[in-house]
Design a protein around this motif. Sequence first.
Motif, short mmCIF file in Angstrom:
data_model
loop_
_atom_site.label_atom_id
_atom_site.label_comp_id
_atom_site.label_asym_id
_atom_site.label_seq_id
_atom_site.Cartn_x
_atom_site.Cartn_y
_atom_site.Cartn_z
N VAL A 147 7.69 -42.99 83.81
CA VAL A 147 7.89 -43.15 82.37
C VAL A 147 7.21 -44.45 81.96
N ARG A 148 6.34 -44.37 80.95
CA ARG A 148 5.55 -45.53 80.53
C ARG A 148 5.87 -45.89 79.08
N ASN A 149 6.17 -47.18 78.88
CA ASN A 149 6.41 -47.72 77.54
C ASN A 149 5.30 -48.64 77.09
N VAL A 150 4.64 -49.25 78.05
CA VAL A 150 3.53 -50.19 77.80
C VAL A 150 2.41 -49.82 78.75
N ALA A 151 1.18 -49.83 78.28
CA ALA A 151 0.04 -49.48 79.15
C ALA A 151 -0.12 -50.53 80.25
N ALA A 152 -0.26 -50.06 81.47
CA ALA A 152 -0.46 -50.95 82.61
C ALA A 152 -0.90 -50.10 83.79
N GLY A 153 -1.41 -50.76 84.82
CA GLY A 153 -1.73 -50.10 86.08
C GLY A 153 -2.69 -48.94 85.92
N SER A 154 -2.34 -47.81 86.53
CA SER A 154 -3.25 -46.66 86.57
C SER A 154 -3.50 -46.07 85.20
N MET A 155 -2.53 -46.18 84.28
CA MET A 155 -2.76 -45.65 82.94
C MET A 155 -3.89 -46.40 82.25
N SER A 156 -3.89 -47.71 82.38
CA SER A 156 -4.97 -48.50 81.77
C SER A 156 -6.31 -48.14 82.36
N LYS A 157 -6.34 -47.92 83.69
CA LYS A 157 -7.60 -47.58 84.36
C LYS A 157 -8.08 -46.18 83.98
N ARG A 158 -7.15 -45.23 83.92
CA ARG A 158 -7.52 -43.83 83.65
C ARG A 158 -7.94 -43.60 82.21
N LEU A 159 -7.22 -44.24 81.28
CA LEU A 159 -7.41 -43.93 79.87
C LEU A 159 -8.11 -45.05 79.10
N GLY A 160 -8.38 -46.16 79.75
CA GLY A 160 -9.08 -47.24 79.07
C GLY A 160 -8.25 -47.95 78.03
N THR A 202 11.58 -25.35 89.08
CA THR A 202 11.60 -24.26 88.10
C THR A 202 11.39 -24.85 86.70
N PRO A 203 11.00 -24.03 85.73
CA PRO A 203 10.87 -24.53 84.35
C PRO A 203 12.16 -25.16 83.84
N GLU A 204 13.29 -24.59 84.20
CA GLU A 204 14.58 -25.14 83.78
C GLU A 204 14.83 -26.50 84.42
N GLU A 205 14.50 -26.62 85.70
CA GLU A 205 14.68 -27.91 86.38
C GLU A 205 13.76 -28.97 85.78
N LEU A 206 12.52 -28.60 85.49
CA LEU A 206 11.59 -29.56 84.93
C LEU A 206 12.03 -30.00 83.53
N LYS A 207 12.56 -29.08 82.75
CA LYS A 207 13.08 -29.43 81.43
C LYS A 207 14.23 -30.42 81.55
N LYS A 208 15.11 -30.20 82.51
CA LYS A 208 16.24 -31.11 82.72
C LYS A 208 15.75 -32.47 83.19
N ASP A 224 12.86 -33.85 82.52
CA ASP A 224 12.29 -34.52 81.33
C ASP A 224 13.39 -35.12 80.46
N GLN A 225 14.43 -34.34 80.22
CA GLN A 225 15.53 -34.83 79.38
C GLN A 225 16.19 -36.06 79.99
N LEU A 226 16.43 -36.01 81.30
CA LEU A 226 17.05 -37.14 81.98
C LEU A 226 16.14 -38.37 81.98
#
Length: 235
Positions: free
Chosen positions: A93-106, A144-150, A152-154
């Motif tokens: 979970v990312r709130n501020v750009a750093a690390g690999s996100m900064s490298k991947r997305l500029g 499962t889709p249900e597990e992934l949805k849960k 994400d929510q958590l």
Amino acid sequence: MIKKEMIYEGKAKKLYLTEDPDLIIQYFKDDATAFNAQKKGTILNKGVFNNQISEKLFLLLEKEGVPTHFVKRLNDREVVTRRIKIIPIEVVVRNVAAGSMSKRLGIEEGTNLAFPVVEYYLKNDALGDPFINNQHVALLHLATPEELKKIDQLAVQINQVLIRFFDSRGLILVDFKLEFGVYKGNIVLGDEICPDTCRIWDKVSLEKLDKDRFRRDMGKVEEAYQEVFRRVTAD
């Protein structure tokens, strides 16, 4: 609680069976790794700090309705947890750009994101924990889709709770990694939450107080972990 044979040793912890088949003991090590274990070292008392930081945060999350594997801390380095079946997805979970996100997305490091971004990575050291999406999760039968949805929510709920808490301690929660598992048919939070798994910056100075100090050879690594420990565990 009787500690029996070791069943797993990872980069940061050792896991032991107990006399209760539903419970295990986790031992927090001082070993430090980065870049998929290409860089190795030791951070003095890291295990002690991480164990107690995780205890504080898991108890906080439990009070906020987040199911976790946490049961109780035994001592400075050991904790009892429920024995869960880990889902092989690392959730970031990312709130501020750093690390690999900064490298991947500029995106310049330190840029506040317009909204929290949830990412998935395949939990596989041999492959370098590659970035994956929902379709990869389905293709590989990771959840499962249900597990992934849960999940994400958590993840969103956990982020909201932790942002408020860290802010109250003068800290910025830049990003963090979560792992989830299944316990008696339910999705629960596992692993740990600490400076090993989070990017944490001082709210005023923006000083890095996490494992990036080890990754980037910035020095004062032990001091950073100790400072997070001091602020997080203060009553």
